[in-house]
Design a protein around this motif. Sequence first.
Motif: not given
Length: 192
Positions: A9-19, A21-26
């Motif tokens: 779930a974390v990977g999917a959420i991070a991937q979607r946020a990255e797509e 351009e909403r993932l500022q930092r992980m």
Amino acid sequence: MVAAFLENAVGAIAQRAEERERLQRMIIRDVSVANAAARAVSYVRGAAERDSLTSYVQQRKTAVAPHSRTDSVAPLADVMRIVGGRRRSFLSHRIGNATWKVNFAKSAAKKLRDASPSIIFSMPGSSLETFAANRESHKVFHAIDAHPRTRNDRLYSVFGENARGETYPQRFVERIERELALADTVLVPEAP
């Protein structure tokens, strides 16, 4: 995103946020020390063990597709988690599980100290310091299990004292309750 666990779930959420351009930092758990230890142990234990541990290390490396701003923190947290999981006693889950999560949480909070993220996504036992230090951020708590009190009660009702090794200590239950109180959104598992 603050991820003590690199689950699907974390990977999917991070991937979607990255797509988007909403993932500022992980911020993830640093596994380098544990991986190096696994490799070293494998050479002492022999070829069969080496193949098994090499496969394990490779799986862990591919479990994360790091974002360009991925920070790995708390290298000893993963060592604590693995050692605690291998030592089969009632203390391993009750103390070890809480210890590595708190270690990770403190390191993640320091990393985000000046970041002012708009959204923080974190998990049980590893959110308190990050949520407390970022009160202006929208805090998302990813509850991967039932409420800790309910979880403990259910385990004891089914397994009696044999459940002790899988239950959370009172102090850790209270920590998760403080995290829940600080969260703006709580994601919970759905029953089929």
